[in-house]
Design a protein around this motif. Structure first.
Motif, PDB file in Angstrom:
ATOM      1  N   ASN A 118     -62.691 -76.732-107.764  1.00  0.00           N
ATOM      2  CA  ASN A 118     -63.291 -78.226-108.148  1.00  0.00           C
ATOM      3  C   ASN A 118     -61.931 -78.766-108.213  1.00  0.00           C
ATOM      4  N   GLN A 119     -60.877 -77.833-109.121  1.00  0.00           N
ATOM      5  CA  GLN A 119     -59.183 -78.318-109.498  1.00  0.00           C
ATOM      6  C   GLN A 119     -58.531 -78.967-107.827  1.00  0.00           C
ATOM      7  N   PHE A 120     -58.746 -77.913-107.604  1.00  0.00           N
ATOM      8  CA  PHE A 120     -57.941 -77.613-106.067  1.00  0.00           C
ATOM      9  C   PHE A 120     -58.715 -78.456-105.469  1.00  0.00           C
ATOM     10  N   PRO A 134     -50.721 -72.634 -96.387  1.00  0.00           N
ATOM     11  CA  PRO A 134     -51.729 -72.515 -94.476  1.00  0.00           C
ATOM     12  C   PRO A 134     -52.798 -72.435 -94.979  1.00  0.00           C
ATOM     13  N   CYS A 135     -53.046 -72.566 -95.860  1.00  0.00           N
ATOM     14  CA  CYS A 135     -54.763 -72.778 -96.146  1.00  0.00           C
ATOM     15  C   CYS A 135     -55.226 -74.077 -96.271  1.00  0.00           C
ATOM     16  N   ARG A 136     -53.818 -74.474 -97.589  1.00  0.00           N
ATOM     17  CA  ARG A 136     -54.025 -76.061 -98.549  1.00  0.00           C
ATOM     18  C   ARG A 136     -53.621 -77.092 -97.105  1.00  0.00           C
ATOM     19  N   GLU A 137     -53.191 -76.882 -96.451  1.00  0.00           N
ATOM     20  CA  GLU A 137     -52.580 -77.079 -95.033  1.00  0.00           C
ATOM     21  C   GLU A 137     -53.652 -77.657 -94.755  1.00  0.00           C
ATOM     22  N   GLU A 138     -54.459 -76.462 -94.224  1.00  0.00           N
ATOM     23  CA  GLU A 138     -55.313 -76.564 -92.833  1.00  0.00           C
ATOM     24  C   GLU A 138     -56.347 -78.220 -93.243  1.00  0.00           C
ATOM     25  N   PHE A 139     -56.593 -78.012 -94.276  1.00  0.00           N
ATOM     26  CA  PHE A 139     -57.915 -78.342 -95.178  1.00  0.00           C
ATOM     27  C   PHE A 139     -58.664 -79.285 -94.694  1.00  0.00           C
ATOM     28  N   ASN A 185     -57.413 -85.602-103.768  1.00  0.00           N
ATOM     29  CA  ASN A 185     -58.786 -86.245-103.824  1.00  0.00           C
ATOM     30  C   ASN A 185     -59.195 -85.740-102.543  1.00  0.00           C
ATOM     31  N   ILE A 186     -60.375 -84.581-102.259  1.00  0.00           N
ATOM     32  CA  ILE A 186     -60.713 -84.476-101.402  1.00  0.00           C
ATOM     33  C   ILE A 186     -62.720 -84.213-101.688  1.00  0.00           C
ATOM     34  N   SER A 187     -63.785 -84.499-101.189  1.00  0.00           N
ATOM     35  CA  SER A 187     -64.129 -85.043-101.760  1.00  0.00           C
ATOM     36  C   SER A 187     -64.922 -83.325-101.549  1.00  0.00           C
TER      37      SER A 187
END
Length: 185
Positions: free
Chosen positions: A114-116, A79-84, A121-123
């Motif tokens: 940093n890998q995440f 859910p954290c990844r989806e929320e980013f 593709n998130i700055s």
């Protein structure tokens, strides 16, 4: 590996599993909405002074006069990844109006973060990412699983808590509370 290092690693893994379990329970048992800080037992705004990805100290008290979304997350939390993306959207939309997102990563090493970011593709400059290596801020803020977000008003007081993923930043529920706090003097 030293015994104390092994114990810290074991504790970190155990804490991660516990948080994942609590997150699963919370996301299945509660409708995500803004709640009063008393929902998690907060009566005062806990301090935050953590390093960002560049190693610079970031102090929550320096953001008085702004509305701040303090978000606790981890890269292993689905859910954290989806929320980013929603958090980045909120920062872009409301940042010019005095809004700041502080995304506090729970107990992960900088290379993993940093890998995440790179893998999605998130700055690393999209939002302020802070490192809570020992979960001290997470505990002090009484977060209930991951993700959990706290909305801090211009005076520095926690105004609301969102347990679970913010999955629609344009919803009346989310933007209404943020915009209301931004209008306050």
């Amino acid at each position: 590996m030293k015994s104390s290092s092994l114990q810290q690693t074991t504790r970190g893994i155990a804490l991660s599993f516990l948080i994942a379990f609590i997150s699963l329970i919370e996301s299945n048992s509660a409708f995500a909405e803004w709640r009063a800080p008393s929902y998690v037992g907060l009566t005062q705004t806990p301090p935050i002074e953590l390093n960002n990805l560049s190693g610079q100290a970031v102090d929550l008290s320096k953001f008085k006069g702004k509305v701040v979304l303090v978000n606790f997350w981890a890269s292993w939390c689905e859910p954290c990844r989806e929320e980013f993306g929603e958090l980045i959207y909120l920062q872009e939309k409301y940042g010019p109006k005095g809004f700041k997102v502080l995304a506090i990563n729970l107990a992960e090493m900088k290379p993993r973060i940093n890998q995440f970011l790179k893998g999605n593709n998130i700055s690393d400059s999209s939002i302020e990412i802070l490192l809570d290596r020992n979960s001290v801020s997470y505990k002090n803020w009484r977060a209930r699983g991951l993700p959990t977000s706290f909305l801090v008003g211009k005076t520095g007081k926690v105004e609301a808590v969102w347990v679970g993923s913010i999955d629609n930043a344009d919803s009346d529920e989310v933007k209404g509370k943020i915009e209301s706090l931004l209008r306050q003097q």
